[in-house]
Design a protein around this motif. Structure first.
Motif, PDB file in Angstrom:
ATOM      1  N   SER A   4       0.835  -1.208   0.000  1.00 47.90           N
ATOM      2  CA  SER A   4       0.000   0.000   0.000  1.00 47.90           C
ATOM      3  C   SER A   4       0.864   1.251   0.000  1.00 47.90           C
ATOM      4  N   THR A  72      -3.634   4.671   7.890  1.00 50.58           N
ATOM      5  CA  THR A  72      -4.270   4.815   9.203  1.00 50.58           C
ATOM      6  C   THR A  72      -4.409   6.277   9.588  1.00 50.58           C
ATOM      7  N   TRP A 110       1.792  -5.622   4.938  1.00 53.39           N
ATOM      8  CA  TRP A 110       0.692  -5.159   5.788  1.00 53.39           C
ATOM      9  C   TRP A 110      -0.485  -6.132   5.701  1.00 53.39           C
ATOM     10  N   LEU A 112      -3.598  -5.464   6.393  1.00 55.29           N
ATOM     11  CA  LEU A 112      -4.679  -4.747   5.722  1.00 55.29           C
ATOM     12  C   LEU A 112      -4.040  -3.566   4.998  1.00 55.29           C
ATOM     13  N   THR A 113      -4.287  -3.397   3.740  1.00 55.15           N
ATOM     14  CA  THR A 113      -5.196  -4.084   2.861  1.00 55.15           C
ATOM     15  C   THR A 113      -4.529  -5.139   1.956  1.00 55.15           C
ATOM     16  N   SER A 129       3.756  -7.962   8.618  1.00 59.26           N
ATOM     17  CA  SER A 129       3.190  -6.837   9.356  1.00 59.26           C
ATOM     18  C   SER A 129       4.309  -5.904   9.774  1.00 59.26           C
ATOM     19  N   ASP A 133      -0.506  -1.832  11.187  1.00 58.79           N
ATOM     20  CA  ASP A 133      -1.595  -2.744  10.836  1.00 58.79           C
ATOM     21  C   ASP A 133      -1.889  -3.737  11.953  1.00 58.79           C
ATOM     22  N   LEU A 137      -6.231  -0.295  14.522  1.00 57.27           N
ATOM     23  CA  LEU A 137      -7.384  -0.956  13.895  1.00 57.27           C
ATOM     24  C   LEU A 137      -7.784  -2.203  14.683  1.00 57.27           C
ATOM     25  N   ALA A 142     -12.083  -5.218  11.813  1.00 57.67           N
ATOM     26  CA  ALA A 142     -10.670  -5.232  11.421  1.00 57.67           C
ATOM     27  C   ALA A 142      -9.959  -6.463  11.980  1.00 57.67           C
ATOM     28  N   LYS A 146      -8.116  -9.450   9.853  1.00 56.26           N
ATOM     29  CA  LYS A 146      -6.710  -9.806  10.072  1.00 56.26           C
ATOM     30  C   LYS A 146      -6.574 -11.296  10.382  1.00 56.26           C
ATOM     31  N   ASP A 290      -1.715   2.660  17.715  1.00 58.28           N
ATOM     32  CA  ASP A 290      -0.587   2.499  16.804  1.00 58.28           C
ATOM     33  C   ASP A 290       0.704   2.844  17.530  1.00 58.28           C
TER      34      ASP A 290
END
Length: 387
Positions: A4, A72, A110, A112-113, A129, A133, A137, A142, A146, A290
């Protein structure tokens, strides 16, 4: 490889660690990266031997979900961008599906997504990860998504030891493996004794977002100045909190003390690390949950021989433990940060060099890429990712 966040062009200031891994994996694989398009970026290009394919997910003016802070952060600051998420996921899946080749192995960066996209491609995949992520979330939807990703993957890697407990909580049927991203410690982030360190020059490098903790450092600076009036701080980075941080500087009377240098491509950072008296990383957990996944900026600074002051978060201990020239401080404590900064300014940069080989063995890209190549090959063959 699904991502992403990815450089929009060569020498972009956006985080480049996924590309740095991709370009080294071409030694073992034909590497195709599927990542989002952004204004000014090519739809398709060869970048350092990597075939980069960028998908459109909205009109050009709206393709703002990723850059300048990360997904995020952008979703929290601009909730309307949640409307972009379905097309963001669907467009990545469609392009990835079209580009898939026989015997392909998918590496999703990651949960997501990209991890969600990989889980729907019907091909073996490894998911990595990087922190946000996993730590953020935390809603039921979410977390459910995951868990779906982890249950379907053939390999699950995290970038620090601190990420293992929350990673294991997602699903106990697959054991996550610690495999950090890397730093070029042989050619880029190296000491240069010809460059003198500027006395009392502090350096901060990072996105201007809550978890980086720059506001804590700014709050500590007046007390540092009371003891070391010549102290100056250079801030290298960009992000949604820049306006607020500049206002904080004005409130604290730090005009002329703090310089906002803006965003810099990764390769340009070495000159800052080499000339600073100390690098400061006041990381802290954000209100969203986070927090820093690893903190490769610490490796970059230490690789250049720069003393480091950093919050004693579990994730950064992977870098700081047993390293000379580092000063861990209590998280989100400006008084403790003052003491750490003053100690670092009184220290010798020569001590940092003594532990440099430990960093090379663990974080240099040559070793990191070889490890990931083994993980991906094992997953492709249906074996364990712990190699």
């Amino acid at each position: 490889m699904l991502a992403s966040t990815y450089p929009r062009w060569k020498d972009d200031h956006e985080p480049s660690f996924v590309h740095e891994l991709a370009r080294r994996l071409v030694h073992w694989f034909e590497v195709i990266v599927v990542c989002p398009h952004a204004a000014g970026a090519a739809r398709r290009e060869m970048l350092d031997g990597v075939q980069v394919e960028r998908y459109r997910y909205a009109p050009a003016a709206w393709e703002t979900l990723v850059n300048n802070g990360g997904i995020t952060t952008n979703l929290r600051s601009s909730p309307w961008k949640w409307w972009l998420v379905p097309s963001f996921i669907a467009a990545q899946w469609l392009l990835a599906r079209r580009l898939l080749k026989p015997r392909a192995i998918v590496h999703a960066h990651w949960l997501l997504t990209p991890g969600l996209v990989a889980s729907g491609l019907g091909m073996p995949f490894v998911v990595t990860s990087h922190g946000a992520d996993l730590f953020a979330l935390r809603g039921s939807l979410a977390m459910g998504l995951k868990r779906r990703v982890v249950r379907r993957c053939r390999g699950f890697t995290v970038v620090s030891q601190a990420m293992l407990p929350p990673a294991r909580n997602l699903d106990d049927s697959i054991a996550p493996v610690v495999a950090p991203m890397g730093v070029d410690l042989q050619h880029v982030f190296t000491p240069d004794p010809r460059i003198p360190r500027e006395p009392d020059r502090l350096l901060f490098v990072g996105r201007l977002v809550e978890k980086k903790g720059l506001d804590v450092l700014l709050e500590a600076l007046p007390d540092v100045l009371a003891m070391r009036p010549g102290t100056r701080l250079t801030v290298v980075g960009f992000g949604p909190l820049e306006k607020d941080l500049r206002a904080q500087c004005a409130r604290l009377g730090l005009e002329g003390v703090v310089t906002f240098a803006g965003a810099m491509p990764s390769a340009s950072l070495a000159m800052y690390y080499r000339s600073a008296a100390a690098f400061v990383a006041p990381f802290r957990p954000a209100s969203s949950g986070d927090q820093e996944g690893l903190g490769l900026v610490l490796v970059e600074a230490l690789g250049c021989g720069c003393p480091v002051v950093a919050s004693d978060l579990p994730a950064v201990r992977d870098v700081l433990t047993d390293m000379p020239g580092v000063f861990p401080v209590k998280v989100a404590d400006s008084k403790a940060l003052v003491e750490g900064v003053l100690a670092a300014l009184d220290s010798s940069a020569a001590k940092v060099i003594e532990g440099r080989q430990r960093l090379v063995d663990r974080f240099d890209w040559e070793a990191v890429a070889k490890r990931y190549a083994g993980i991906l090959m094992a997953a492709s063959d249906g074996g364990s990712a712990d190699v």
